[in-house]
Design an enzyme around this catalytic site. Structure first.
Site, PDB file in Angstrom:
ATOM      1  N   HIS A 209       0.834  -1.221   0.000  1.00 22.35           N
ATOM      2  CA  HIS A 209       0.000   0.000   0.000  1.00 22.35           C
ATOM      3  C   HIS A 209       0.860   1.260   0.000  1.00 22.35           C
ATOM      4  O   HIS A 209       0.447   2.296   0.475  1.00 22.35           O
ATOM      5  CB  HIS A 209      -0.939   0.016   1.215  1.00 22.35           C
ATOM      6  CG  HIS A 209      -1.623  -1.294   1.466  1.00 22.35           C
ATOM      7  ND1 HIS A 209      -2.856  -1.609   0.952  1.00 22.35           N
ATOM      8  CD2 HIS A 209      -1.217  -2.402   2.152  1.00 22.35           C
ATOM      9  CE1 HIS A 209      -3.190  -2.833   1.332  1.00 22.35           C
ATOM     10  NE2 HIS A 209      -2.205  -3.349   2.046  1.00 22.35           N
TER      11      HIS A 209
ATOM     12  N   SER B  12      12.810  21.901 -16.321  1.00 28.12           N
ATOM     13  CA  SER B  12      11.620  22.722 -16.559  1.00 28.12           C
ATOM     14  C   SER B  12      12.013  23.957 -17.338  1.00 28.12           C
ATOM     15  O   SER B  12      13.134  24.458 -17.205  1.00 28.12           O
ATOM     16  CB  SER B  12      11.013  23.103 -15.217  1.00 28.12           C
ATOM     17  OG  SER B  12      10.223  24.264 -15.339  1.00 28.12           O
TER      18      SER B  12
END
Ligand code: ARG
Length: 492
Positions: free
Chosen positions: A158, A279
């Site tokens: 999980h 970026s």
């Protein structure tokens, strides 16, 4: 502009450029063109052997086809005015050898069996290329596993810290998954490698053809018996796309890990700059774009499978032109899977794994609480569920120390454990990460001994797979060489 020889008899009228482009499979057929030349050569040799055409005709046809084989197919054969490459090459041959010779090439066959043969030849090569890359990927994973046998890391369920494991154990898990992908594709190969030739449109032909001979010449493992099935079915292509879809689903999960591991939250891996982007506005950024594209390519490959299955599912027996629309997706799916897995191997091989960070995280979140419960079972003969509840309750109280364990034991069983001899030292020992790991000794577990055994077993398996693959590759190369040698012998 040369005309499409297939259309000239039955159909009148010029088609608009848009219509020609819409109907033509030429874009995808560029990937089938080399196979088509081989199929033509084998077909002519069969016609010759069966005395369906004259030896001189066979010689002229083979000589023209060998020129295409040696020098490549001229651009003119790829024009949009042809419905497909089969019509393009036949038209080219008729123009270059005359109707008396070139016009005999298509005796006893149809483009329906021809295209199915081309697809199978192309896809069997793609399978072998994909299998080769899978071996490379597995080798990288095994070598990373070999280098990180002592690298303790947290295992997750999980995506929560669960139990300690090692990076070697993690890499071995993916290698094992990819070995099943290898197995699946390898098992698909013989179903792909069967010859539809001789099926013609679907009902075969009255010419005394020899299907087994063309199959043999082209390195097929045999013929597809029923001629209707031979032209109508594409389950061989669906099967390959299904295999690749499963492979890509695993690739995508591995990429997902690498993306998460690249995050500043986790910092388990530093991907090589070559596999990252930055970026356009945020100058500090290093983004794991390659892994993201790989994760996305998984969607494309799954899409190719879905599109192909949807194209086939509503088709009446036997050949339908819809089948043409399957080819581009098949080729794209195969190429996406190939490029993705190849680059993934390189990305993994060049990555730096931050084992210090992994070690830091390995024990976090009471990751060895299960070992503590196991100790209580062994030491006090408790049922596992009881021990599980005691440790769980102690964690609920804050941390599984002696005080909390005793309080939890009282709540759950009515009596403390310290009075039965449980000490703080026992708890510290049971919670030790290293000890927890080294106790996991069953086959396939993360302790040193089973990991070393797995490494050895997996390396042996990979070597065997590679050997099998090389044999297949040699067989195919030899069959093509023998075909061309025989064609040259007939011509000379
Ligand atoms: N271009 C066609 C395809 O890819 C080849 C077979 C054409 N057959 C036909 N009956 N029009 O399926």
């Amino acid at each position: 502009m040369r005309n499409d020889v297939v259309r000239r008899g039955r159909l009148a009228g010029e088609r608009s450029g848009e219509m020609m482009h819409f109907l033509s499979s030429m874009g995808a057929d560029r990937h089938l063109a080399d196979a088509d030349v081989l199929v033509d050569i084998a077909h002519v040799m069969m016609l010759n052997k069966q005395r369906i055409i004259e030896p001189d005709t066979a010689k002229s046809l083979l000589s023209a086809l060998l020129t295409l084989y040696d020098n490549g197919i001229p651009d003119s054969a790829f024009g949009d005015q042809f419905e497909d490459i089969h019509a393009g090459i036949e038209s080219y041959l008729i123009e270059n050898t005359g109707e008396e010779v070139g016009g005999r090439l298509h005796s006893g066959r149809s483009r329906n069996d021809e295209v199915a043969a081309c697809l199978r030849i192309r896809i069997r090569e793609d399978i072998l290329r994909q299998l080769t890359i899978l071996c490379k990927l597995r080798e990288v994973l095994l070598s990373l596993a070999g280098d990180h046998q002592d690298a303790v890391m947290p295992g997750f369920t999980h995506f929560q810290h669960a139990q300690p494991t090692t990076l070697a154990h993690y890499f071995l898990s993916y290698e094992q998954a990819f070995s099943r992908d290898f197995e699946r594709l390898h098992e698909t190969f013989p179903r792909v490698n069967r010859s539809p030739l001789g099926a013609a449109a679907f009902a075969s032909t009255g010419f005394p053809i020899n299907r087994e001979y063309t199959a043999d010449l082209l390195g097929f493992d045999g013929v597809i018996g029923n001629t209707m099935d031979a032209v109508a079915s594409r389950d061989f292509a669906l099967e390959v796309l299904a295999d690749l879809s499963l492979l890509m689903v695993t690739v995508s999960r591995l990429c997902e890990d690498l993306i998460l591991w690249s995050s500043a939250f986790v910092r388990f891996v530093d991907l090589d700059d070559a596999f990252c982007s930055t970026s356009s506005i945020m100058p500090q950024k290093k983004n794991p774009d390659s892994a993201e594209i790989m994760r996305a390519k998984t969607g494309s490959v799954l899409g190719a499978f879905m599109a192909s299955a949807a194209i086939v599912k509503g088709l009446p027996m036997s050949y339908n032109r819809d089948l043409q629309e399957l080819t581009p997706g098949l080729i794209r799916g195969v190429q996406d899977a190939k490029h993705t897995t190849g680059l993934l191997a390189e990305m993994l091989a060049s990555a730096t794994f931050n084992t210090g960070r992994m070690r830091e995280e390995a024990g976090r979140g009471n990751a060895t609480a299960t070992d503590l419960a196991d100790m209580l079972v062994r030491r006090f003969g408790l049922p596992f569920r009881t021990a599980h509840s005691i440790v769980g309750r102690a964690v609920q109280k804050g941390t599984p120390d002696l005080l909390n364990l005793d309080a939890a034991a009282v709540e759950i069983t009515g009596s403390p454990l310290s009075t039965r001899g449980l000490s703080a030292i026992d708890i510290t020992v049971a919670l030790d990460v290293e000890k927890s790991l080294q106790e996991k000794r069953a086959t396939g577990s993360p302790a040193k001994i089973p990991v070393a055994a797995a490494l050895e077993e997996r390396r042996r398996q990979l070597a065997g797979d590679r050997e099998m693959l090389e044999k297949r590759k040699e067989q195919l190369t030899e069959s093509v060489q023998a075909l061309i040698r025989e064609a040259r012998r007939i011509v000379s």
